[in-house]
Design a protein around this motif. Structure first.
Motif, PDB file in Angstrom:
ATOM      1  N   GLY A  52      14.400   5.497   3.911  1.00 16.68           N
ATOM      2  CA  GLY A  52      15.352   4.419   3.699  1.00 16.68           C
ATOM      3  C   GLY A  52      15.864   4.355   2.275  1.00 16.68           C
ATOM      4  N   ASP A  53      16.545   3.236   1.972  1.00 15.14           N
ATOM      5  CA  ASP A  53      17.070   2.994   0.633  1.00 15.14           C
ATOM      6  C   ASP A  53      16.230   1.975  -0.134  1.00 15.14           C
ATOM      7  N   PHE A  54      15.600   1.058   0.577  1.00 11.02           N
ATOM      8  CA  PHE A  54      14.771   0.027  -0.034  1.00 11.02           C
ATOM      9  C   PHE A  54      13.393   0.038   0.616  1.00 11.02           C
ATOM     10  N   GLY A  55      12.420  -0.522  -0.093  1.00 12.56           N
ATOM     11  CA  GLY A  55      11.077  -0.603   0.453  1.00 12.56           C
ATOM     12  C   GLY A  55      10.344  -1.818  -0.071  1.00 12.56           C
ATOM     13  N   LEU A  56       9.296  -2.211   0.639  1.00 15.38           N
ATOM     14  CA  LEU A  56       8.422  -3.305   0.220  1.00 15.38           C
ATOM     15  C   LEU A  56       7.091  -2.690  -0.187  1.00 15.38           C
ATOM     16  N   LYS A 113       5.515   1.731   7.725  1.00 14.75           N
ATOM     17  CA  LYS A 113       4.669   2.812   7.225  1.00 14.75           C
ATOM     18  C   LYS A 113       3.195   2.445   7.199  1.00 14.75           C
ATOM     19  N   ALA A 114       2.858   1.214   7.533  1.00 17.55           N
ATOM     20  CA  ALA A 114       1.463   0.777   7.523  1.00 17.55           C
ATOM     21  C   ALA A 114       1.092   0.305   8.926  1.00 17.55           C
ATOM     22  N   LEU A 115       0.505   1.188   9.710  1.00 21.61           N
ATOM     23  CA  LEU A 115       0.087   0.831  11.064  1.00 21.61           C
ATOM     24  C   LEU A 115      -1.438   0.746  11.124  1.00 21.61           C
ATOM     25  N   PRO A 116      -1.992  -0.301  11.732  1.00 18.17           N
ATOM     26  CA  PRO A 116      -3.450  -0.471  11.769  1.00 18.17           C
ATOM     27  C   PRO A 116      -4.130   0.597  12.625  1.00 18.17           C
ATOM     28  N   LYS A 118      -3.724  -0.047   0.066  1.00 22.87           N
ATOM     29  CA  LYS A 118      -4.048   0.112  -1.347  1.00 22.87           C
ATOM     30  C   LYS A 118      -2.845  -0.285  -2.189  1.00 22.87           C
ATOM     31  N   ALA A 119      -3.104  -0.543  -3.443  1.00 26.39           N
ATOM     32  CA  ALA A 119      -2.040  -0.944  -4.361  1.00 26.39           C
ATOM     33  C   ALA A 119      -1.069   0.210  -4.566  1.00 26.39           C
ATOM     34  N   GLY A 120       0.227  -0.080  -4.467  1.00 22.38           N
ATOM     35  CA  GLY A 120       1.248   0.934  -4.649  1.00 22.38           C
ATOM     36  C   GLY A 120       1.753   1.544  -3.360  1.00 22.38           C
ATOM     37  N   LYS A 121       1.190   1.176  -2.230  1.00 18.26           N
ATOM     38  CA  LYS A 121       1.609   1.726  -0.940  1.00 18.26           C
ATOM     39  C   LYS A 121       2.828   0.971  -0.430  1.00 18.26           C
ATOM     40  N   ILE A 122       3.788   1.696   0.127  1.00 15.33           N
ATOM     41  CA  ILE A 122       4.981   1.074   0.693  1.00 15.33           C
ATOM     42  C   ILE A 122       4.686   0.682   2.136  1.00 15.33           C
ATOM     43  N   ILE A 123       4.959  -0.577   2.467  1.00 10.84           N
ATOM     44  CA  ILE A 123       4.652  -1.100   3.798  1.00 10.84           C
ATOM     45  C   ILE A 123       5.836  -0.902   4.739  1.00 10.84           C
ATOM     46  N   PHE A 124       7.038  -1.290   4.300  1.00 14.17           N
ATOM     47  CA  PHE A 124       8.253  -1.168   5.105  1.00 14.17           C
ATOM     48  C   PHE A 124       9.311  -0.404   4.328  1.00 14.17           C
TER      49      PHE A 124
END
Length: 141
Positions: free
Chosen positions: A25-29, A62-65, A93-99
């Motif tokens: 994508g272009d943006f991330g959380l 990008k973060a699936l349980p 973890k810190a620094g991981k992109i969720i969406f």
């Protein structure tokens, strides 16, 4: 059905690393802390995003349980093995992109991510994709 009973996750430090990049994508959380992200927290933040941003836009999770946490029943004495699987979590973890997001208006996206970050147990920030060829932040509009 039997699940593998994992050991407890131990996070070493809470430093934010730049180890995760935006690929699609272009943006991330991006998360700024460590936690176990449950599926309930993830679906609540997704509902908050989809309430503001409609279906015509592109969203990648990008973060699936995948990690099973175990719990013993109440009023059970110590011993007699490990408890049964109770909750699926994602070890965030810190620094991981969720969406990740693509083809989204920036003002609409910031409003959606502000409401979704309130439903997550860690502090987050919005990041843009960095284009190495032009050596600047890529903007799609």
């Amino acid at each position: 059905m039997r699940f593998k009973k994992y050991f407890k996750i131990k996070y070493k430090n809470n430093n934010v690393y730049e180890h995760d990049l935006i690929h699609f994508g272009d943006f991330g959380l991006k998360s700024l802390g460590n936690c176990n992200l449950t599926s309930e927290q993830l679906t609540a933040s997704l509902k908050a995003i989809k309430r503001v941003i409609k279906k015509k836009n592109f969203l990648i999770i990008k973060a699936l349980p995948f990690w099973m946490l175990t719990r013993k029943p109440r009023d059970v004495r110590m011993g007699r093995g490990k408890g049964s699987p109770a909750v699926k979590v994602y070890p965030l973890k810190a620094g991981k992109i969720i969406f990740e997001f693509k083809n989204v208006n920036e003002t609409l996206l910031l409003r959606a991510l502000k409401s979704s970050s309130l439903r997550l147990p860690v502090p987050t920030k919005v990041v843009k994709k960095y284009d190495k060829r032009t050596d600047c932040i890529k903007s799609s509009w």
